[in-house]
Design an enzyme around this catalytic site. Structure first.
Site, short mmCIF file in Angstrom:
data_model
loop_
_atom_site.label_atom_id
_atom_site.label_comp_id
_atom_site.label_asym_id
_atom_site.label_seq_id
_atom_site.Cartn_x
_atom_site.Cartn_y
_atom_site.Cartn_z
N HIS A 38 0.86 -1.19 0.00
CA HIS A 38 0.00 0.00 0.00
C HIS A 38 0.90 1.25 0.00
O HIS A 38 2.02 1.21 0.53
CB HIS A 38 -0.88 -0.04 1.26
CG HIS A 38 -1.82 1.10 1.38
ND1 HIS A 38 -1.45 2.29 1.99
CD2 HIS A 38 -3.08 1.27 0.95
CE1 HIS A 38 -2.46 3.13 1.92
NE2 HIS A 38 -3.47 2.54 1.29
N PRO A 39 0.43 2.36 -0.58
CA PRO A 39 1.31 3.55 -0.68
C PRO A 39 1.79 4.15 0.64
O PRO A 39 2.69 5.00 0.62
CB PRO A 39 0.44 4.56 -1.45
CG PRO A 39 -0.58 3.74 -2.16
CD PRO A 39 -0.82 2.52 -1.33
N ARG A 40 1.24 3.75 1.77
CA ARG A 40 1.81 4.21 3.04
C ARG A 40 3.09 3.43 3.38
O ARG A 40 3.79 3.75 4.33
CB ARG A 40 0.81 4.04 4.19
CG ARG A 40 -0.18 5.17 4.37
CD ARG A 40 0.42 6.46 4.97
NE ARG A 40 0.89 6.36 6.32
CZ ARG A 40 0.15 6.52 7.41
NH1 ARG A 40 -1.13 6.77 7.29
NH2 ARG A 40 0.68 6.43 8.61
N LYS A 41 3.37 2.37 2.61
CA LYS A 41 4.59 1.59 2.86
C LYS A 41 5.71 2.11 1.95
O LYS A 41 5.47 2.86 1.02
CB LYS A 41 4.32 0.10 2.57
CG LYS A 41 3.01 -0.40 3.18
CD LYS A 41 2.97 -0.25 4.69
CE LYS A 41 1.75 -0.85 5.32
NZ LYS A 41 0.53 -0.03 5.28
N LEU A 42 6.96 1.64 2.20
CA LEU A 42 8.07 2.16 1.38
C LEU A 42 7.91 1.69 -0.06
O LEU A 42 7.94 2.47 -1.01
CB LEU A 42 9.42 1.68 1.93
CG LEU A 42 9.99 2.45 3.13
CD1 LEU A 42 9.18 2.20 4.39
CD2 LEU A 42 11.44 2.10 3.36
#
Ligand code: PLP
Length: 383
Positions: free
Chosen positions: A177-181
């Site tokens: 998900h885009p909250r991850k690196l």
């Protein structure tokens, strides 16, 4: 507005996605296979199985472990709600355990009081990227035939005892998900050391079919597939995998940058007495997926007031990690007291940290915290 997170995406990812589209094969296919192989190699796990999200990965991990109604699975309440939900998807009972304050993770000491004859698994979360002590948890669980499943949603690029997080787990689940690196928009990955589990996971993510749609399509001869068991559509697309392959190559750079920025935050915030920040445990390194700070008890403004002041300064921060047991979806759930979880969720915030964040942006964030610490508005004291 300074965002809390911005994925580090560029032309290379755009071109890779465009190539996948131009190839005419956009569903799960050769790029997913390539991404799985590259990811497995980067983790040091023999098998990796790509899925549509980490939530799907955790759901399949429950099934692959044979967990079902009547079973209990110990999870931290202090986690994104998907960790506990995965247990309920298979009709089992999530049992909330408290966490260690410094790492925000489960430890054998927090888990042991919750063990019962029904405990089948522990979902060990590497919260915010900080590795949990897997060997210590396995020392507690292995002799009791309790499976430790690693929820490494946030932890691609973190290390545990000098090896990539996930490499030592029977099953580890990652999120893109885009909250991850490392991001593919949505997406997830399961890694395992067991070839038969990997084969079953591949089947489960694709409707329980004994031959994948991609393999059927490639075959010169008609192939009649069979549906061996109840499965799901948890496939990743080749467009996502194309982006993932580029992101995977960039991961070491992303981790290095985040770690340097985290040190800067730690240095600049050191004058706030009693402030605790995310940091490396003694047995590993974090990728700083979340840079959280725990406000001291005597911090002059409340957490929510601080979030408001950050927002007023054009900074998007977040409350700390949520606690599932405080949410309506778990209102009827019995649980033991969770004092550390409640302190962490109520008194911590997550500060912005992203690859191309500038020093000046970081300084703006720091100055709001320092000012709040030094002089508080009279109204804020009411909180
Ligand atoms: C610890 C943890 N587990 C699971 C998930 C779910 O991941 P996904 O959004 O890929 O389903 C998240 C997402 O934030 C997470 O932080």
């Amino acid at each position: 507005m300074i965002p809390v997170m911005r994925p580090w995406l560029g032309n290379e990812e755009a071109e890779a996605a465009a190539e996948a589209v131009a190839s005419g094969w956009i569903a799960q296919g050769p790029r997913v296979r390539e991404f799985e192989e590259a990811f497995a190699e980067s983790i040091g796990a023999p098998y990796a199985v790509a899925v549509s999200s980490c939530t799907a990965a955790l759901h399949l991990a429950m099934i692959a472990t044979g967990i079902g109604p009547g079973d209990e699975v110990i999870v931290p309440s202090l986690s994104f709600i998907a960790t506990a939900n995965a247990v309920r998807y298979v009709g089992a009972q999530p049992v909330f355990s408290d966490v260690d304050l410094a790492s925000q993770n489960l430890t054998p000491e927090t888990v042991e009081p919750h063990l019962t004859a029904r405990t089948r698994a522990v979902i060990l979360v590497d919260q915010g990227g900080v590795p949990a002590d897997l060997a210590a948890m396995r020392a507690l669980c292995d002799p009791r035939h309790i499976t430790v499943i690693e929820d490494a949603a946030c932890a691609a690029g973190s290390s545990y005892r000098a090896r990539p997080v996930g490499s030592g787990a029977e099953l580890a689940a990652f999120s893109f998900h885009p909250r991850k690196l490392l991001t593919t928009g949505e997406g997830g990955m399961l890694t395992t050391r067991d070839g038969s589990i990997a084969a079953r996971l591949r089947r489960l993510r694709e409707h329980g079919m004994d031959v994948s749609a991609a393999d059927r399509h490639r075959s010169q001869q008609p192939v009649i597939e069979h549906y061996i068991e109840l499965g799901f559509n948890f496939r990743m697309t080749d467009i996502q995998a194309a982006v993932g392959l580029v992101q995977l190559r960039k991961l070491p750079q992303m981790v290095a940058r985040r770690r340097a920025m985290a040190v800067r935050y730690q240095d600049r915030l050191a004058d706030i007495t009693g402030l605790i920040t995310a940091r490396d445990p003694e047995y590993g390194t974090t990728n700083y997926q979340s840079f959280w700070v725990l406000l001291p008890q005597d911090f002059p403004v409340s957490r929510d007031e601080l979030l408001r002041r950050l927002a007023d300064a054009g900074i998007s921060a977040r409350r700390g990690i949520m606690a599932a047991h405080l949410e309506p979806a778990y209102a009827s759930w019995h649980h033991a007291p969770l004092p550390v979880t409640e302190r962490l969720t109520e008194r911590s915030i997550i500060l912005p940290l992203f690859h191309d964040m500038t020093d000046a942006e970081q300084e703006r964030v720091v100055s709001v915290l320092i000012e709040a610490h030094q002089r508080s508005e009279p109204t804020a004291l009411i909180h």
